[in-house]
Design a protein around this motif. Structure first.
Motif, PDB file in Angstrom:
ATOM      1  N   THR A   1       0.864  -1.189   0.000  1.00 55.41           N
ATOM      2  CA  THR A   1       0.000   0.000   0.000  1.00 55.41           C
ATOM      3  C   THR A   1       0.899   1.237   0.000  1.00 55.41           C
ATOM      4  O   THR A   1       2.094   1.129   0.264  1.00 55.41           O
ATOM      5  CB  THR A   1      -0.878   0.081   1.266  1.00 55.41           C
ATOM      6  OG1 THR A   1      -0.023   0.227   2.412  1.00 55.41           O
ATOM      7  CG2 THR A   1      -1.756  -1.141   1.452  1.00 55.41           C
TER       8      THR A   1
ATOM      9  N   LEU B   1       0.518   4.397   5.063  1.00 56.18           N
ATOM     10  CA  LEU B   1      -0.820   4.585   5.638  1.00 56.18           C
ATOM     11  C   LEU B   1      -0.842   5.794   6.572  1.00 56.18           C
ATOM     12  O   LEU B   1       0.144   6.085   7.250  1.00 56.18           O
ATOM     13  CB  LEU B   1      -1.228   3.320   6.409  1.00 56.18           C
ATOM     14  CG  LEU B   1      -1.319   2.048   5.561  1.00 56.18           C
ATOM     15  CD1 LEU B   1      -1.520   0.824   6.459  1.00 56.18           C
ATOM     16  CD2 LEU B   1      -2.453   2.151   4.544  1.00 56.18           C
TER      17      LEU B   1
ATOM     18  N   ASP C   1      -7.259   6.879   6.458  1.00 53.25           N
ATOM     19  CA  ASP C   1      -7.254   6.117   5.203  1.00 53.25           C
ATOM     20  C   ASP C   1      -8.317   5.019   5.223  1.00 53.25           C
ATOM     21  O   ASP C   1      -8.637   4.466   6.270  1.00 53.25           O
ATOM     22  CB  ASP C   1      -5.886   5.453   4.982  1.00 53.25           C
ATOM     23  CG  ASP C   1      -4.874   6.386   4.349  1.00 53.25           C
ATOM     24  OD1 ASP C   1      -5.277   7.468   3.871  1.00 53.25           O
ATOM     25  OD2 ASP C   1      -3.678   6.055   4.343  1.00 53.25           O
ATOM     26  N   ASP C   2      -8.838   4.713   4.030  1.00 49.02           N
ATOM     27  CA  ASP C   2      -9.792   3.615   3.879  1.00 49.02           C
ATOM     28  C   ASP C   2      -8.993   2.346   3.560  1.00 49.02           C
ATOM     29  O   ASP C   2      -8.648   2.082   2.408  1.00 49.02           O
ATOM     30  CB  ASP C   2     -10.766   3.957   2.748  1.00 49.02           C
ATOM     31  CG  ASP C   2     -11.844   2.882   2.578  1.00 49.02           C
ATOM     32  OD1 ASP C   2     -11.637   1.735   3.048  1.00 49.02           O
ATOM     33  OD2 ASP C   2     -12.877   3.198   1.971  1.00 49.02           O
TER      34      ASP C   2
ATOM     35  N   LEU D   1      -7.864   0.562   0.005  1.00 44.87           N
ATOM     36  CA  LEU D   1      -6.454   0.523  -0.390  1.00 44.87           C
ATOM     37  C   LEU D   1      -5.994  -0.908  -0.673  1.00 44.87           C
ATOM     38  O   LEU D   1      -5.256  -1.156  -1.627  1.00 44.87           O
ATOM     39  CB  LEU D   1      -5.567   1.131   0.709  1.00 44.87           C
ATOM     40  CG  LEU D   1      -5.628   2.650   0.845  1.00 44.87           C
ATOM     41  CD1 LEU D   1      -4.843   3.102   2.080  1.00 44.87           C
ATOM     42  CD2 LEU D   1      -5.061   3.318  -0.410  1.00 44.87           C
TER      43      LEU D   1
ATOM     44  N   HIS E   1      -5.091  -2.910  -4.702  1.00 46.94           N
ATOM     45  CA  HIS E   1      -3.783  -3.426  -5.093  1.00 46.94           C
ATOM     46  C   HIS E   1      -3.770  -4.913  -5.392  1.00 46.94           C
ATOM     47  O   HIS E   1      -2.752  -5.458  -5.778  1.00 46.94           O
ATOM     48  CB  HIS E   1      -2.744  -3.115  -4.012  1.00 46.94           C
ATOM     49  CG  HIS E   1      -2.259  -1.704  -4.109  1.00 46.94           C
ATOM     50  ND1 HIS E   1      -3.023  -0.640  -3.717  1.00 46.94           N
ATOM     51  CD2 HIS E   1      -1.101  -1.192  -4.588  1.00 46.94           C
ATOM     52  CE1 HIS E   1      -2.347   0.474  -3.939  1.00 46.94           C
ATOM     53  NE2 HIS E   1      -1.186   0.165  -4.458  1.00 46.94           N
TER      54      HIS E   1
END
Lengths: 253, 253
Positions: free
Chosen positions: B8, B11, B15-16, B20, B24
């Motif tokens: 990611t 962070l 943050d969600d 995230l 990915h």
């Protein structure tokens, strides 16, 4: 990272372990083979015939306190002595032993000096190979010769940890890779130097492999770790431990 | 079994995490997502500002004995209290704490009550999410909603074990799978009932995932365990531990 179980027939005294493993899986360059210490001990005929053991009063007392037969308890006391260790505790399930085999830096805390009555015929017990480093070296050499690939071997044992249920694993010996990776000089996401400076590579891989090996009747004495991305080398030794006086856990419990 | 690192961006508070992670990697039915407790705590803004902490004389003394600042030591003492625990030992590197968070069967032995100064900005510390079970439940629900797949979540922390060097890991909370598999009734290769009757499924998977997550600047706060072959269910709780009096390690050290 890929972890592939390696199935074999039931192993017995005199089996050619390298040939059996190579027969069941095609190895690739850089594969790490994790193999249970019990599997190696089995083909070496290192099982202990409990009927030939005379239990001492100490073994009788341990049998009363932590289950199993007095002869099994005597086998644990004998193995603890062979591994230059001592009994440091116990529960109704097992004795807890701290062993210091020749050449190991630090000590190892293991139930029953590594002895087990699983996956051996009735009346027998089995522990580690007599010389785990020589065994790992030989297995690695044989596997490399027969496959033409550069490989590493980790000899594992199943174990447990304080305050936790259940079987996990650790690495007894690593052959062909660095068992601990120093993170000295590495930085965190914010550029700060790391405070935990060692990664337990071999122990983590032994545990990952144990997750697919099973400890019951699966006949999976080994696993391949593929695409882990570590450089192989010629290290071959016990995975170093911590001297008791330097251990975070000293004085606890 | 396949273990895939989940990268990611760095962070931060707010943050969600589910978005995230899903951005990915494509998840498959039955995937188990192992996520570091620190990653969840980070997006929840649970980091501790050490500048706002007044160290007590006890914290000053711990700073002298086991390194780090008196404010970090005070944060550890505060977190130990919040987690209904106590300090049971220490070395030059860390304090060893035994914590009993609400709802946990048994206790957990962890360095520094789970607090860390890695991967947070200078002057801050970070520990577990305030409510790890609620956090795991929410993350699982969000990931299942956005992907349409049935998934499991394991919240992990890095840790260590007695007499061993280096970072391994354990599972704090399991959500969507049984964290311990009973082997009662299972037999070994020779048909004998197994003596070690519990497999530490969640701990082993947390450790396997940790091998690809790294604890430095890799920005890999999670990993996917694929094709492990375990049935998912609706269990969601702390991974149960052993009561100190039942522990094999009691009285040792």
């Amino acid at each position: 990272m890929l972890i592939l179980p390696l199935t074999t027939p039931i192993l017995k005294d005199g089996d050619d372990l390298a040939a059996l493993l190579a027969a069941h899986e095609k190895f690739l360059e850089g594969d790490i083979i994790v193999i249970s210490s019990k599997a190696i001990a089995t083909v070496q005929g290192a099982r202990i015939d409990l009927q030939k053991i005379q239990p001492s009063p100490e073994a009788q007392e341990w049998a009363r306190r932590s289950g199993r037969s007095p002869t099994f308890r005597q086998a644990v006391l004998d193995e603890t002595k062979r591994l230059k260790g001592r009994v440091v505790g116990g529960s109704e399930l097992a004795m807890l032993t701290e062993v210091s085999p020749e050449g190991l830096k630090g000590t190892l805390l293991v139930p029953n000096a590594g002895l087990d009555q699983s996956n051996v015929p009735d009346g027998f017990a089995i522990g580690w190979p007599l010389d785990p480093i020589a065994s790992a070296t030989l297995l690695r050499t044989r596997l490399q010769e027969s496959t033409g690939k550069r490989l590493a071997v980790i000899v594992s044992d199943s174990c447990c940890r304080p305050r936790r249920w259940g079987v996990t694993a650790f690495a007894l010996v690593a052959c062909g890779l660095q068992p601990l990776t120093s993170q000295i000089g590495r930085k965190d996401l914010f550029g700060r130097p790391l405070t935990m400076t060692v990664e337990a590579v071999a122990d983590q891989l032994a545990t990952a492999a144990n997750a697919v090996m099973g400890n019951a009747d699966q006949s999976i004495p080994a696993a391949i770790i593929r695409e882990y991305g570590v450089a192989l080398n010629d290290f071959c030794d016990w995975v170093p431990g911590i001297e008791p006086e330097d251990d975070l856990f000293k004085g606890a419990f």
